[in-house]
Design an enzyme around this catalytic site. Structure first.
Site, PDB file in Angstrom:
ATOM      1  N   GLU A  22       0.777  -1.202   0.023  1.00 59.24           N
ATOM      2  CA  GLU A  22      -0.145   0.237  -0.071  1.00 59.24           C
ATOM      3  C   GLU A  22       0.864   1.222  -0.070  1.00 59.24           C
ATOM      4  OE1 GLU A  22      -4.035  -1.458   1.918  1.00 59.24           O
ATOM      5  OE2 GLU A  22      -2.430  -1.065   3.511  1.00 59.24           O
ATOM      6  N   TYR A  27     -11.667  17.845  19.984  1.00 61.20           N
ATOM      7  CA  TYR A  27     -10.545  17.340  19.814  1.00 61.20           C
ATOM      8  C   TYR A  27     -10.532  16.345  17.990  1.00 61.20           C
ATOM      9  CZ  TYR A  27      -8.838  18.957  24.089  1.00 61.20           C
ATOM     10  OH  TYR A  27      -8.511  19.682  25.145  1.00 61.20           O
TER      11      TYR A  27
END
Length: 204
Positions: free
Chosen positions: A73, A119
């Site tokens: 990948e 966050y």
């Protein structure tokens, strides 16, 4: 950091990711951009047992220069870097909660996880869903590259998350935040949930 320091940091972060159960076996891969190429974890390697000297060094188009053969990948990482010149590290995992979200049939493909916490918004932002491609399919690179033009992270359908940042530590923090938010998202499904408003997201 020197290349040697980057290699050692990749091994350190890989071990941390593995020991905390964020990826299993030989799944997942991480990379760091160099001025003239990329360092990426080798194919069929366990993130918990990376040898800094065996980490693959590629040139800017993916040719192997040193180390073991790269992750299959690695093209995904190169496509991401080509789309986002400011990011210097990429983490791709098969982390359980994020993969579970990527398999849901009713999530928003433009933003797979809503803004649950501040966050998440700050570290991840919008999270587009990239359509499913079989492992190693290079069409996945084009799809990730398109998604990365508008977001620092993406969720690969029936596969897992990928995200980048200005350095490896920040990329790891971001994918950790993504995984925890995926867990929250699944825990809250079916419950009345208060998401952050568009104004609150814009303020962040």
């Amino acid at each position: 950091m020197s290349e040697r320091e980057l290699r050692e940091r990749m091994a350190q972060q890989g071990r941390s990711i593995y020991e905390r159960g964020l990826t299993a076996g030989s799944s997942g891969n991480i990379s760091v951009r160099l001025p003239d190429g990329v360092l990426v974890t080798p194919t069929n390697s366990c993130l918990g047992r990376l040898d800094p000297d065996e980490i693959s060094r590629l040139d800017s188009v993916g040719n192997l220069l040193s180390g073991k053969p790269p992750s299959k990948e690695s093209f995904l990482h190169l496509a991401y870097y080509n789309a986002r010149s400011q990011e210097q590290a990429v983490v791709h995992l098969h982390s359980t909660w994020s993969v579970a979200v990527s398999c849901l049939a009713d999530i928003d493909p433009a933003n797979a996880i809503p803004p649950i916490t501040a966050y998440f918004v700050m570290r991840v932002g919008k999270l587009p869903l990239v359509p499913y491609f079989p492992p190693g399919d290079e069409e996945l690179a084009d799809a990730v590259g398109r998604a990365a033009k508008s977001s620092r992270g993406a969720l690969l359908a029936n596969h897992g998350p990928v995200i980048g940042a200005i350095d490896l530590d920040q990329a790891v923090y971001a994918i950790e935040e993504l995984e925890e938010t995926a867990k929250l998202f699944l825990m809250l499904r079916g419950l009345p949930t208060r998401y952050l408003t568009d104004a609150q997201v814009a303020d962040l």
